[in-house]
Design an enzyme around this catalytic site. Structure first.
Site, PDB file in Angstrom:
ATOM      1  N   ARG A   1      53.540  15.619  26.279  1.00  0.00           N
ATOM      2  CA  ARG A   1      52.482  16.369  25.608  1.00  0.00           C
ATOM      3  C   ARG A   1      52.657  17.340  24.894  1.00  0.00           C
ATOM      4  NH1 ARG A   1      49.359  15.384  31.078  1.00  0.00           N
ATOM      5  NH2 ARG A   1      51.527  16.110  31.921  1.00  0.00           N
TER       6      ARG A   1
ATOM      7  N   TYR B   1      61.399   4.305  32.690  1.00  0.00           N
ATOM      8  CA  TYR B   1      60.770   5.486  33.391  1.00  0.00           C
ATOM      9  C   TYR B   1      61.634   6.173  34.192  1.00  0.00           C
ATOM     10  CZ  TYR B   1      56.427   2.878  31.674  1.00  0.00           C
ATOM     11  OH  TYR B   1      55.684   2.204  30.828  1.00  0.00           O
TER      12      TYR B   1
HETATM   13  P1  NAP Z   1      47.365   8.014  31.651  1.00  0.00           P
HETATM   14  O1  NAP Z   1      47.149   7.173  32.969  1.00  0.00           O
HETATM   15  O2  NAP Z   1      46.264   8.179  30.748  1.00  0.00           O
HETATM   16  O3  NAP Z   1      47.632   9.470  32.138  1.00  0.00           O
HETATM   17  C1  NAP Z   1      48.233   9.878  33.329  1.00  0.00           C
HETATM   18  C2  NAP Z   1      48.321  11.343  33.790  1.00  0.00           C
HETATM   19  O4  NAP Z   1      47.072  11.749  33.633  1.00  0.00           O
HETATM   20  C3  NAP Z   1      49.079  11.727  35.026  1.00  0.00           C
HETATM   21  O5  NAP Z   1      50.514  11.942  34.923  1.00  0.00           O
HETATM   22  C4  NAP Z   1      48.451  12.863  35.278  1.00  0.00           C
HETATM   23  O6  NAP Z   1      49.287  14.089  34.512  1.00  0.00           O
HETATM   24  C5  NAP Z   1      46.901  12.988  34.782  1.00  0.00           C
HETATM   25  N1  NAP Z   1      45.989  12.492  35.748  1.00  0.00           N
HETATM   26  C6  NAP Z   1      45.914  11.420  36.518  1.00  0.00           C
HETATM   27  N2  NAP Z   1      44.927  11.548  37.341  1.00  0.00           N
HETATM   28  C7  NAP Z   1      44.325  12.683  37.252  1.00  0.00           C
HETATM   29  C8  NAP Z   1      43.436  13.466  37.987  1.00  0.00           C
HETATM   30  N3  NAP Z   1      42.659  12.766  38.809  1.00  0.00           N
HETATM   31  N4  NAP Z   1      42.977  14.660  37.593  1.00  0.00           N
HETATM   32  C9  NAP Z   1      43.851  15.391  36.525  1.00  0.00           C
HETATM   33  N5  NAP Z   1      44.805  14.637  36.066  1.00  0.00           N
HETATM   34  C10 NAP Z   1      45.094  13.320  36.186  1.00  0.00           C
HETATM   35  O7  NAP Z   1      48.622   7.770  31.022  1.00  0.00           O
HETATM   36  P2  NAP Z   1      50.047   7.054  31.223  1.00  0.00           P
HETATM   37  O8  NAP Z   1      50.511   7.359  32.491  1.00  0.00           O
HETATM   38  O9  NAP Z   1      50.862   7.278  30.180  1.00  0.00           O
HETATM   39  O10 NAP Z   1      49.678   5.419  31.249  1.00  0.00           O
HETATM   40  C11 NAP Z   1      49.377   4.762  32.454  1.00  0.00           C
HETATM   41  C12 NAP Z   1      50.580   3.751  32.901  1.00  0.00           C
HETATM   42  O11 NAP Z   1      50.417   2.859  31.804  1.00  0.00           O
HETATM   43  C13 NAP Z   1      52.046   4.464  32.791  1.00  0.00           C
HETATM   44  O12 NAP Z   1      52.269   5.112  33.970  1.00  0.00           O
HETATM   45  C14 NAP Z   1      52.870   3.166  32.562  1.00  0.00           C
HETATM   46  O13 NAP Z   1      52.647   2.407  33.605  1.00  0.00           O
HETATM   47  C15 NAP Z   1      51.868   2.382  31.496  1.00  0.00           C
HETATM   48  N6  NAP Z   1      52.399   2.817  30.276  1.00  0.00           N
HETATM   49  C16 NAP Z   1      52.924   1.798  29.278  1.00  0.00           C
HETATM   50  C17 NAP Z   1      53.239   1.999  28.084  1.00  0.00           C
HETATM   51  C18 NAP Z   1      54.013   0.631  27.367  1.00  0.00           C
HETATM   52  O14 NAP Z   1      54.403   1.055  26.327  1.00  0.00           O
HETATM   53  N7  NAP Z   1      53.840  -0.545  28.001  1.00  0.00           N
HETATM   54  C19 NAP Z   1      53.192   3.145  27.722  1.00  0.00           C
HETATM   55  C20 NAP Z   1      52.492   4.088  28.300  1.00  0.00           C
HETATM   56  C21 NAP Z   1      52.096   4.128  29.575  1.00  0.00           C
HETATM   57  P3  NAP Z   1      49.738  15.361  35.107  1.00  0.00           P
HETATM   58  O15 NAP Z   1      50.177  14.969  36.464  1.00  0.00           O
HETATM   59  O16 NAP Z   1      50.790  15.729  34.234  1.00  0.00           O
HETATM   60  O17 NAP Z   1      48.519  16.184  35.288  1.00  0.00           O
END
Ligand code: NAP
Length: 329
Positions: free
Chosen positions: A227, A57
């Site tokens: 995205r 990351y």
């Molecule tokens: P997510 O939690 O589904 O979405 C995160 C995004 O949603 C944020 O960056 C933000 O984007 C938006 N968001 C969050 N809270 C919000 C709110 N209150 N209002 C409006 N928008 C909001 O996606 P993710 O970050 O991909 O997944 C979560 C975590 O899982 C990652 O950070 C990582 O630690 C882990 N992960 C692991 C893998 C793996 O392969 N192991 C893969 C993916 C993720 P904006 O700021 O751009 O609006």
């Protein structure tokens, strides 16, 4: 805050975990370091005691910012820090690499960046088709025996791969993708983890922000933001997902006086076999809805209605497979 048991850890962390991929900047259109540190601190202040990061990351950036924020908070001992290993990035081109040598190299880098003596949950980020699962498992076990990690996890592994892994090393955690729109693990990974006492840290609870309720048709994503190529965010599919979120938001309002973001997180937490929902955030106020996710549960009729909305509105669904990094040549 609801808590969960992770085998091998004394501390029971919160069921909402902070995801810090976006904080690293890479594939999220860049990072704001001060806002990132404040976000980690805001999570801790709200009772979120599990923080998930990874070396990939931001090529070390996310781990470094988490390390700084945790050190400044003075509350490292209250926290469960989860990171990963098994991806390298020559010239910033990520590829799977879960060899023994890579895992031995990465652990010291992660400990340094995170400013800790031991990692609480250390996860193999992706299975590496060029390395026997047994070699990877033995290398993780050796790190545990050396006292560098407390518990072992895998991410994006199938039950068959976990079976082979567990023959060599104790597996405490599995991190698969899971949200209302991405439910592929329900048939295999979730029941497997439930049956074998493995705690799941599910990722993407908000489907990369789609389920926040803040997404709209004209939103533009700057720079390298994933995205721009995530198939869910491309038309004509994008409209279907946006319409589903709108209908879910109306349902949340009508039945619970809440919003779709609360419904989406509660839905993940209420599924059998889910330990933690990882919630990605990069600005403190994005975590404001956290308190309203706790202390209630979805009834069967609402769960059925949510299923109906999703299946009738999203007629051309697609999974999270686009995120998988390639193997080495
Ligand atoms: P997510 O939690 O589904 O979405 C995160 C995004 O949603 C944020 O960056 C933000 O984007 C938006 N968001 C969050 N809270 C919000 C709110 N209150 N209002 C409006 N928008 C909001 O996606 P993710 O970050 O991909 O997944 C979560 C975590 O899982 C990652 O950070 C990582 O630690 C882990 N992960 C692991 C893998 C793996 O392969 N192991 C893969 C993916 C993720 P904006 O700021 O751009 O609006």
């Amino acid at each position: 805050m609801e808590t969960v048991h992770i085998p091998g850890l004394e501390q029971a962390p919160s069921r909402i975990g902070l995801g810090t991929w976006a904080i690293g900047g890479w594939l999220w259109g860049g990072t704001d370091e001060e806002a990132s540190v404040r976000t980690v601190r805001a999570a801790i202040d709200r009772g979120i005691t599990l923080i998930d990061t990874a070396p990939i990351y931001g090529f070390g950036e996310s781990e470094s910012l988490v390390g700084r924020a945790v050190a400044e908070s003075g509350r490292r001992d209250n926290l469960v820090i989860a990171t990963k290993a098994g991806i390298d990035w020559p010239e910033e081109s990520p590829r799977r690499n879960a060899t023994r040598e890579r895992l031995e190299y990465e652990i010291d880098q992660s400990l340094r960046r995170l400013q800790v003596d031991v990692i609480d949950v250390h996860q193999v980020h992706w299975p590496d088709p060029l390395v026997p699962v047994e070699e990877t498992a033995q290398a993780m076990k050796a790190l545990q025996e050396k006292g560098k990690i407390r518990t072992i996890g895998v991410s994006n592994f199938s039950p068959e791969q976990m079976d082979r892994f567990r023959a060599e090393a104790p597996l405490a955690v599995c991190q698969p993708p899971y949200n209302l729109f991405e439910r592929g693990i329900e048939e295999d990974v979730l029941p497997y983890c439930r049956d074998n006492g493995i705690t799941t840290l599910t990722y993407g609870a908000l489907c990369r922000g789609m389920l926040s309720g803040r997404m709209h048709r004209d939103r533009e994503f700057p720079g390298d933001d994933l995205r721009n190529f995530d198939p869910k965010f491309q038309q004509p599919r994008y409209d279907q997902y946006i319409d589903a979120v709108r209908a879910l938001d109306a349902l949340a309002e009508k039945r619970f006086h809440k919003r779709v973001i609360h419904l989406a997180l509660r839905w993940v937490l209420d599924q059998p076999g889910v330990g933690v929902a990882l919630w990605g955030a990069r600005r403190p106020e994005q975590l404001d809805p956290a308190a309203e996710v706790m202390g209630w549960a979805l009834d069967t009729d609402t769960l059925r209605e949510m299923d109906r909305i999703v299946s009738e509105t999203v007629t051309d669904p697609v999974g999270p497979e686009f995120m998988a990094p390639p193997a080495r040549e």
